[in-house]
Structures are given as C-alpha cells and as structure tokens.
Design a protein around this motif. Structure first.
Motif, PDB file in Angstrom:
ATOM      1  N   LEU A   1       0.843  -1.199   0.000  1.00  0.00           N
ATOM      2  CA  LEU A   1       0.000   0.000   0.000  1.00  0.00           C
ATOM      3  C   LEU A   1       0.878   1.248   0.000  1.00  0.00           C
ATOM      4  O   LEU A   1       2.104   1.164  -0.003  1.00  0.00           O
ATOM      5  CB  LEU A   1      -0.918  -0.012   1.222  1.00  0.00           C
ATOM      6  N   ARG A   2       0.217   2.424   0.014  1.00  0.00           N
ATOM      7  CA  ARG A   2       0.972   3.675   0.072  1.00  0.00           C
ATOM      8  C   ARG A   2       1.889   3.647   1.288  1.00  0.00           C
ATOM      9  O   ARG A   2       1.454   3.330   2.392  1.00  0.00           O
ATOM     10  CB  ARG A   2       0.017   4.871   0.222  1.00  0.00           C
ATOM     11  N   LYS A   3       3.158   4.000   1.109  1.00  0.00           N
ATOM     12  CA  LYS A   3       4.155   3.839   2.188  1.00  0.00           C
ATOM     13  C   LYS A   3       3.776   4.559   3.484  1.00  0.00           C
ATOM     14  O   LYS A   3       3.914   3.994   4.567  1.00  0.00           O
ATOM     15  CB  LYS A   3       5.523   4.325   1.693  1.00  0.00           C
TER      16      LYS A   3
ATOM     17  N   VAL B   1     -10.501   0.375  -2.706  1.00  0.00           N
ATOM     18  CA  VAL B   1      -9.258   0.631  -3.436  1.00  0.00           C
ATOM     19  C   VAL B   1      -9.558   0.688  -4.930  1.00  0.00           C
ATOM     20  O   VAL B   1     -10.665   0.354  -5.377  1.00  0.00           O
ATOM     21  CB  VAL B   1      -8.194  -0.452  -3.117  1.00  0.00           C
ATOM     22  N   ALA B   2      -8.553   1.097  -5.699  1.00  0.00           N
ATOM     23  CA  ALA B   2      -8.758   1.290  -7.138  1.00  0.00           C
ATOM     24  C   ALA B   2      -9.285   0.004  -7.792  1.00  0.00           C
ATOM     25  O   ALA B   2     -10.167   0.048  -8.659  1.00  0.00           O
ATOM     26  CB  ALA B   2      -7.449   1.725  -7.787  1.00  0.00           C
ATOM     27  N   ALA B   3      -8.755  -1.129  -7.359  1.00  0.00           N
ATOM     28  CA  ALA B   3      -9.181  -2.403  -7.962  1.00  0.00           C
ATOM     29  C   ALA B   3     -10.678  -2.642  -7.756  1.00  0.00           C
ATOM     30  O   ALA B   3     -11.359  -3.201  -8.626  1.00  0.00           O
ATOM     31  CB  ALA B   3      -8.370  -3.555  -7.366  1.00  0.00           C
ATOM     32  N   ASP B   4     -11.193  -2.218  -6.613  1.00  0.00           N
ATOM     33  CA  ASP B   4     -12.628  -2.400  -6.342  1.00  0.00           C
ATOM     34  C   ASP B   4     -13.471  -1.537  -7.279  1.00  0.00           C
ATOM     35  O   ASP B   4     -14.499  -1.974  -7.802  1.00  0.00           O
ATOM     36  CB  ASP B   4     -12.959  -2.028  -4.891  1.00  0.00           C
ATOM     37  N   ILE B   5     -13.021  -0.300  -7.470  1.00  0.00           N
ATOM     38  CA  ILE B   5     -13.768   0.623  -8.342  1.00  0.00           C
ATOM     39  C   ILE B   5     -13.737   0.097  -9.775  1.00  0.00           C
ATOM     40  O   ILE B   5     -14.745   0.091 -10.488  1.00  0.00           O
ATOM     41  CB  ILE B   5     -13.137   2.045  -8.293  1.00  0.00           C
ATOM     42  N   ARG B   6     -12.560  -0.369 -10.185  1.00  0.00           N
ATOM     43  CA  ARG B   6     -12.416  -0.887 -11.563  1.00  0.00           C
ATOM     44  C   ARG B   6     -13.361  -2.063 -11.771  1.00  0.00           C
ATOM     45  O   ARG B   6     -14.062  -2.161 -12.779  1.00  0.00           O
ATOM     46  CB  ARG B   6     -10.971  -1.316 -11.806  1.00  0.00           C
ATOM     47  N   ARG B   7     -13.388  -2.949 -10.789  1.00  0.00           N
ATOM     48  CA  ARG B   7     -14.250  -4.127 -10.902  1.00  0.00           C
ATOM     49  C   ARG B   7     -15.727  -3.711 -10.945  1.00  0.00           C
ATOM     50  O   ARG B   7     -16.505  -4.215 -11.743  1.00  0.00           O
ATOM     51  CB  ARG B   7     -13.997  -5.039  -9.689  1.00  0.00           C
TER      52      ARG B   7
ATOM     53  N   SER C   1      -3.128  13.620  -2.821  1.00  0.00           N
ATOM     54  CA  SER C   1      -2.303  13.525  -4.027  1.00  0.00           C
ATOM     55  C   SER C   1      -2.997  12.714  -5.112  1.00  0.00           C
ATOM     56  O   SER C   1      -2.391  12.383  -6.141  1.00  0.00           O
ATOM     57  CB  SER C   1      -0.963  12.857  -3.706  1.00  0.00           C
ATOM     58  N   GLY C   2      -4.259  12.352  -4.904  1.00  0.00           N
ATOM     59  CA  GLY C   2      -5.011  11.628  -5.930  1.00  0.00           C
ATOM     60  C   GLY C   2      -4.660  10.157  -6.039  1.00  0.00           C
ATOM     61  O   GLY C   2      -4.737   9.569  -7.130  1.00  0.00           O
ATOM     62  N   VAL C   3      -4.272   9.535  -4.920  1.00  0.00           N
ATOM     63  CA  VAL C   3      -3.832   8.130  -4.955  1.00  0.00           C
ATOM     64  C   VAL C   3      -4.719   7.283  -4.020  1.00  0.00           C
ATOM     65  O   VAL C   3      -5.034   7.694  -2.907  1.00  0.00           O
ATOM     66  CB  VAL C   3      -2.350   8.021  -4.528  1.00  0.00           C
ATOM     67  N   PHE C   4      -5.100   6.115  -4.509  1.00  0.00           N
ATOM     68  CA  PHE C   4      -5.878   5.173  -3.680  1.00  0.00           C
ATOM     69  C   PHE C   4      -4.952   4.468  -2.686  1.00  0.00           C
ATOM     70  O   PHE C   4      -3.722   4.477  -2.828  1.00  0.00           O
ATOM     71  CB  PHE C   4      -6.530   4.106  -4.564  1.00  0.00           C
ATOM     72  N   LEU C   5      -5.562   3.779  -1.715  1.00  0.00           N
ATOM     73  CA  LEU C   5      -4.781   3.050  -0.719  1.00  0.00           C
ATOM     74  C   LEU C   5      -3.869   1.999  -1.347  1.00  0.00           C
ATOM     75  O   LEU C   5      -2.809   1.691  -0.831  1.00  0.00           O
ATOM     76  CB  LEU C   5      -5.729   2.341   0.266  1.00  0.00           C
ATOM     77  N   ASP C   6      -4.295   1.431  -2.494  1.00  0.00           N
ATOM     78  CA  ASP C   6      -3.455   0.400  -3.110  1.00  0.00           C
ATOM     79  C   ASP C   6      -2.396   0.999  -4.040  1.00  0.00           C
ATOM     80  O   ASP C   6      -1.825   0.308  -4.871  1.00  0.00           O
ATOM     81  CB  ASP C   6      -4.299  -0.658  -3.837  1.00  0.00           C
ATOM     82  N   ASP C   7      -2.140   2.300  -3.861  1.00  0.00           N
ATOM     83  CA  ASP C   7      -1.051   2.997  -4.540  1.00  0.00           C
ATOM     84  C   ASP C   7      -1.310   3.230  -6.023  1.00  0.00           C
ATOM     85  O   ASP C   7      -0.385   3.491  -6.773  1.00  0.00           O
ATOM     86  CB  ASP C   7       0.284   2.238  -4.348  1.00  0.00           C
TER      87      ASP C   7
END
Ligand code: SF4
Length: 442
Positions: free
Chosen positions: A99-101, A362-368, A389-395
C-alpha cells in the motif's frame, strides 16, 4: 534546528535572502527543535533569527515584522514520533503489503495531534513534552484513551510501560489543555466495566474533555494480534446503551451529548442514526462520528440548487456499510434531477469482506465495479478513498484508473459537490473537484 523547504515569492524570508535548505537555528535566543518551536517563537513581531545558509554561511537576521505579516516560508516536514505500543487492534498490523508507504508509519505524536487532529496515545510523552504542551497551550489535543484503568490499558496497548493516562490528562487539564478522546472498543478487553470506569474518569475531568467517541474495533483479514471476539450487533447495541446513558447525562448537565457513538456502531446495531443537530459542531467527524448525518444535511441543503439531468444514468459506487443509507439519498437526488441513479455496492478486495467502509475501497474495487458499464453516463465514487495527491490506498492513482474506465468517473463527498458543478455534464470536460466538507460548514 529546522530546515526551510520553500520560500514564497515576495515574502519576508525571500527579502532576507533565506533560500530552500537554510537551517533555522534559534529565534530570540531559543533553539528550534521542530515546527512547533518555529510556529510559536516566530509569532513575535521583533525577531532575532540565527540561520545557516546551504553554503555554510551563518547569519543573524534582526527583523521588525509588520504586524500579522507571515514570514513567507515553509519548513521541511517533521520527523514523526513513532508509537511505543503494539495495540491488540492496530490498524497498521491489519494492513496487507504494497500500500501507500505513509500508511505503515505508526505515528504517535502529540504535535500532529494538535496540528492535524491525529489521535495520539501519549504513551511516549516525556516530562519535557508536557512542559511544551503547557507552554505553547497545545489545545485541544486528540487522545486515544481506549481505557483509563491502568492495567486494562497496558493490555490493550500491549505495552507494560504505558504511563497512567488519568495522571497525564489530569496534569494537562490543570494546565488548561482540553481534549477530544476516543475509545476503540475491543470486545472482552475494554467494554463493560472498563468502559464505564473510563467514561466516569473522563467525565470527572470536567470541561477538559470536550468529547468522547466510542468506536468499534475494525479488524481486517490481515489483523493477527487480536484473536478474540469481533464486534457484532449485540455488542454494538450494548455499547450504544452506554453511550445513550452518558449522552443523557451530558445533555442534562453540560448541554452536549459529550459521548458519541461512531456511525459504524449504529450501523452494526441496525439502529437509526441521530440527526445532524445531535452532533452539535461535529467534534469528531473525521473519526466517523456523524458523517452520515452531515452527508444527509449537505444533500438536503444542496438539493434545490441541482440542475435537471433528465434521462441521464448515474452510477454511485459505495461500500457495504452505506448500502442501507444510500437509497433514501439517491431517491431525493432522482426526484430533484430526473436522473436515474444506480447504487453499486462493492466489497473490499484488499482488506476482505469484514471491511465495509466506503472510504477504504481501493482502485481495484472501483475498476471491478465499473468494468463494462458503458451504459452509464457518469459514475460517482467516494472521494474519501483517494488522498490529497489523488492516490488510492493500493497505490494506484485516480488519473490512471479514470483512463481505464469506459465512462466519466468523479470522486464525490456528497453528490451535490459534483452534480452542482458546471462540468458534471457535458461529460467531456475536466473532472469537477470534490471539495472536502469542513466540519465548520456542517
Ligand atoms: S498506538 Fe496502537 S493503534 Fe496506534 S499505531 Fe501504535 S500500535 Fe497501532
């Protein structure tokens, strides 16, 4: 010493010749240890600043600053103080890899508590820190109390050396510091008598404790420290009964409920959430306390300003926890705009099915959720799941995700932020910017 990161054009710092990389050493003879020293010591209008420029030159600036004029510089971010605990319920312990550091940083820093409202346990607080809090009047602070009985708190925080929180809070309260407190409830560890004793102790501190949030423990499929009971409907209902009793007392004696259950607790208990008035000035909205009431309020206030979107099909992606709340809001939006709203409830692929909060998607959920949905004209996704910064938790960045989806997608806090903006339709314009609602505006 603190180091300058940025200097504003035309500001005092630039006129003095301060450049990025300059080390600020002292102000009026006092050494600077961090941004707090700078903020408070540089508040005077007459300043003697010792600095070291990046080329090694040491300079003393004597300044008479016009009243209220900022110095025009920004410091490098502070080194964050790490926590000394290993809490049974630590959210960071429940994070998967990749995930995001910054998410993996276990901060427990009273300075960030004051500056940004981050919750701190005060377990790493030294005497000199207390002296600073009192000198600079760092108030209010946001404190993770969890339990006031000392032994229970040691177990919860997995830290036998944790200081006595009642003594710490008493000392600070006597110096005029106020607190917003949270109690993350772990079944079997700090519910029942421990919760009751904790609320009694906090109540005894009087006006120093401005609010208390009772929050259910959030465990993900990766949480591995705590192996006891998870939160269920019965437990949530029992906790809300504690909250109700104390809120009644708070309303009677202090004119505020004082103790608030988090929204998640009401949803878990299948209880109706209080109205916006209940939360007064929403003291712990960032902690998920009153978010639903604030959302309902914003939709109701902004509804009449929305234009007609007759014939448009709008998808609204959310997490499971909001699936019962959303239909009433979407219905109101449909009646006002004429658009057809479709609720798209999605599970959390990263944290697992027990994590139902929309803001942790996370982005993967939205994509799905939106794959192949070119039948929609527009989709709204929770703005809370993207950072500044426009970033999801899964980076993954929102910009990347948006480029992969077949329809325009906009992050939204409350629907009206996007639907009321000029660029929601036509759909080819720039993405409207969802503005984070401030508690003051609610
Ligand atoms: S204080 Fe507890 S919950 Fe917070 S970061 Fe440390 S271990 Fe995790």
């Amino acid at each position: 010493m603190v180091r300058v990161r940025r200097v504003e054009d035309g500001g005092i710092a630039q006129e003095l010749g301060i450049v990025p990389g300059t080390e600020l050493l002292t102000v009026n003879g006092r050494e600077l240890a961090d941004f707090l020293d700078w903020e408070f010591l540089s508040a005077d209008d007459e300043l003697v600043i010792e600095a070291k420029l990046p080329d090694g030159d040491q300079i003393v600036y004597e300044i008479e600053r016009p009243e209220g004029e900022p110095m025009g510089l920004e410091l490098e971010p502070p080194t964050i103080r790490r926590c000394a605990n290993r809490c049974e319920f630590c959210f960071i312990e429940g994070l998967p890899k990749g995930l995001r550091k910054p998410l993996y940083v276990r901060d427990d820093d009273y300075r960030l508590s004051f500056a940004y409202g981050n919750f701190a346990t005060l377990s790493n607080l030294k005497d000199r820190d207390i002296a600073r809090i009192l000198e600079y009047r760092l108030s209010p602070l946001y404190i993770s109390v969890h339990a006031t009985p000392w032994e229970a708190r040691k177990v919860l925080l997995n830290n036998p050396r944790v200081p006595n929180i009642v003594e710490q809070l008493t000392r600070l309260a006597e110096g005029g510091i106020q607190f917003h407190c949270q109690m993350v409830i772990v079944p079997g560890l700090n519910d029942g008598d421990v919760l009751e004793q904790s609320l009694t102790d906090l109540w005894t501190l009087g006006d120093a404790v401005m609010s208390v949030a009772v929050v259910p423990v959030g465990l993900t499929q990766f949480s591995h420290l705590y192996t006891g009971k998870s939160m269920d409907q019965t437990m949530a209902e029992t906790l809300l009964q504690h909250v109700d009793r104390w809120a009644e007392r708070g309303n009677e004696q202090r004119g505020t409920p004082w103790v608030f259950g988090s929204d998640e607790l009401y949803l878990l208990a299948s209880r109706q959430l209080p109205d916006a008035e209940y939360y007064v000035d929403f003291p712990q909205i960032e902690n998920g306390v009153g978010s639903v009431a604030a959302l309902r309020q914003r939709v109701s206030e902004g509804l009449s300003e929305l234009p007609c979107f007759d014939g448009k099909r709008i998808g609204v992606v959310t997490g499971i926890s909001m699936s019962d709340i959303m239909p009433e809001l979407l219905d109101a939006l449909r009646k006002q705009t004429g658009a057809d709203f479709e609720l798209i409830v999605t599970t959390n692929s990263l944290f697992g099915p027990t994590t139902t909060t929309a803001g942790l998607l996370v982005a993967a959920d939205i994509r799905r959720a939106l794959a192949g949905r070119d039948d929609l004209d527009l989709a709204l996704i929770p703005a809370e799941c993207i950072n500044d910064s426009g970033v999801f938790l899964d980076d993954e960045s929102f910009a990347d995700l948006r480029g992969q989806l077949p329809i325009p997608v906009h992050p939204s806090y409350d629907f009206v932020d996007v639907l009321g903006s000029d660029s929601a339709f036509p759909l080819l314009g720039d993405a409207p910017v969802a503005r984070r609602p401030s508690a003051a505006a609610q």
